[in-house]
Design a protein around this motif. Sequence first.
Motif, PDB file in Angstrom:
ATOM      1  N   THR A 133       0.933  -1.270  -0.011  1.00 58.84           N
ATOM      2  CA  THR A 133       0.091  -0.004  -0.109  1.00 58.84           C
ATOM      3  C   THR A 133       0.826   1.290  -0.091  1.00 58.84           C
ATOM      4  OG1 THR A 133      -0.264  -0.042   2.523  1.00 58.84           O
ATOM      5  CG2 THR A 133      -2.201  -1.056   1.176  1.00 58.84           C
ATOM      6  N   VAL A 134       0.412   2.296  -0.670  1.00 51.49           N
ATOM      7  CA  VAL A 134       1.146   3.327  -0.725  1.00 51.49           C
ATOM      8  C   VAL A 134      -0.020   4.412  -0.495  1.00 51.49           C
ATOM      9  CG1 VAL A 134       2.392   5.097  -2.345  1.00 51.49           C
ATOM     10  CG2 VAL A 134       2.516   2.686  -2.595  1.00 51.49           C
ATOM     11  N   ARG A 135       0.564   5.502   0.175  1.00 54.65           N
ATOM     12  CA  ARG A 135      -0.235   7.063   0.273  1.00 54.65           C
ATOM     13  C   ARG A 135       0.731   8.039  -0.172  1.00 54.65           C
ATOM     14  NH1 ARG A 135      -2.323   9.495   6.128  1.00 54.65           N
ATOM     15  NH2 ARG A 135      -2.965  11.607   5.333  1.00 54.65           N
ATOM     16  N   ILE A 136       0.039   8.916  -0.909  1.00 51.11           N
ATOM     17  CA  ILE A 136       0.765  10.106  -1.591  1.00 51.11           C
ATOM     18  C   ILE A 136       0.142  11.306  -0.852  1.00 51.11           C
ATOM     19  CG2 ILE A 136       1.329  11.347  -3.475  1.00 51.11           C
ATOM     20  CD1 ILE A 136       0.826   8.988  -5.275  1.00 51.11           C
ATOM     21  N   ALA A 180       0.726   7.992  -8.839  1.00 49.42           N
ATOM     22  CA  ALA A 180      -0.492   7.239  -8.526  1.00 49.42           C
ATOM     23  C   ALA A 180      -0.560   6.173  -9.604  1.00 49.42           C
ATOM     24  CB  ALA A 180      -1.726   7.632  -7.918  1.00 49.42           C
ATOM     25  N   GLU A 200      -0.048   1.986  -9.311  1.00 53.74           N
ATOM     26  CA  GLU A 200      -1.288   0.980  -9.581  1.00 53.74           C
ATOM     27  C   GLU A 200      -0.988   0.264 -10.510  1.00 53.74           C
ATOM     28  OE1 GLU A 200      -4.485   3.867  -9.983  1.00 53.74           O
ATOM     29  OE2 GLU A 200      -5.046   3.488  -7.897  1.00 53.74           O
ATOM     30  N   TYR A 202       0.580  -1.672  -6.899  1.00 56.48           N
ATOM     31  CA  TYR A 202       0.490  -0.850  -5.517  1.00 56.48           C
ATOM     32  C   TYR A 202      -0.961  -0.495  -5.571  1.00 56.48           C
ATOM     33  CZ  TYR A 202       5.763  -1.006  -5.296  1.00 56.48           C
ATOM     34  OH  TYR A 202       6.962  -1.147  -5.268  1.00 56.48           O
ATOM     35  N   VAL A 256      -3.043   2.364  -4.115  1.00 54.20           N
ATOM     36  CA  VAL A 256      -2.950   3.667  -3.608  1.00 54.20           C
ATOM     37  C   VAL A 256      -3.976   4.187  -2.582  1.00 54.20           C
ATOM     38  CG1 VAL A 256      -2.441   5.947  -4.138  1.00 54.20           C
ATOM     39  CG2 VAL A 256      -1.700   4.276  -5.705  1.00 54.20           C
TER      40      VAL A 256
END
Length: 434
Positions: free
Chosen positions: A3-6, A22, A26, A30, A32
């Motif tokens: 998981t990624v948070r921008i 993002a 994706e 990943y 997002v």
Amino acid sequence: MRTVRIETFGCKVNQYESEYMAEQLEKAGYVVLPEGNADYYIVNSCAVTQEVEKKVRRFIKNVRKNNKESKIVLTGCFAQLFPNEAKKLPVDMILGISEKKNIVDYLLSMNGKKRIFVSEPNSPVYEKVKGSFEDRTRSYIKVEDGCDNACTYCAIRHARGTKIRSKPIEIFREEFLKMVMKGYKEIVITGVNLGRYGKDLGTDLVELVKSVENIPGDYRIRFSSINVEDVTDRILDLFKSNPRICHHLHISVQSGSDNVLKRMGRRYKVSDFVRVVEKLRDLDPDFSITTDIIVGFPGETEEDFLRTVKLVEEVEFSRVHIFRYSPRPGTPASKFNGVVPEDEKKERMRFLKEKARETSRRYKRKIVGKERRVLAEWYVTKGVLSGYDEYYIKHEFVGEGVGMFHDVKVKSLSEEGVISCRVNMVERKVSSRK
């Protein structure tokens, strides 16, 4: 599942580049996340003022405090300009602006050591995004990077590069068409120095917009920030000939004093700004103009400040963003004499904010009773929608249908915008017969 948070700070160009990152993430598998805890945090930073730098630092420290196992990547203007300062923060990797487009490769290369990758900002603008991962009604298209102005207070031109780099029209048109086909109702054309678009390609912003004027669909176009000297008669003609273009421009005036503008290295006088405003309001008396103003610039006298107050009162901006001057390392203004005390900056800012509120309300009072087309973007409460009209005025009204245009009539003012009601077709037919 990774998981990624921008987290994005700053301008619409940064927002566009976050969307691009993002989509690349994706594609690589990943997930997002718009909020919450994540395995990776990508902080897309800004460095336009000391205040926003503090927000970036604060966010990173809070993430590290609450997510000790997460990996943090710092990118954007702060990372580009001050990599050695960034190295002191609890981050795992530091990436420059050009490195954003290869975000997946950099995440895969993380090996437990703090690493810095910052190259010169000279990459051509070829990125394409399919849509916004946060906003399902509005999308941004970045068409230009770099700034060839020489404002004495600004460090961003050094972060973004001092040469104009424009996206080829055919790439823009392809990206624009995909946005329309996906159903985005508002497309914002943005750049670091948008009015200089095409200088390197032998074209200009007018030709860019003309390339998409025949694309059918239920959408509108908005420009992001543009400089005074770039609002040409050809730009004005665009507003006349293309009904899809919103009658709103963000034109950063920065000061109402010619003396201060000269020290700032701006390429216009107050009279030039006023002339542009008059032309826009001749085109449409309700034309909405938002702006940025810096108070407390070195050498700004009380008389200079009062000229700025007078300009705000005369123009009747629909919104004013006011900043206290903060010296940016490496800029000429950081060495100027005539430093204004912080207490005086705060007082000037407080006073100007109040004046700006009054003039904004005067502008909004003039549109009471008028019809507007609002793009509903969220629910305030059940059955109450909110969104912005073509003039970038915020509306609240009873209705259903986020992501749709609604015809409304302005009834009264609210703290942040106006209260409206939907205009039904029966009322419209009766009014047209009158």
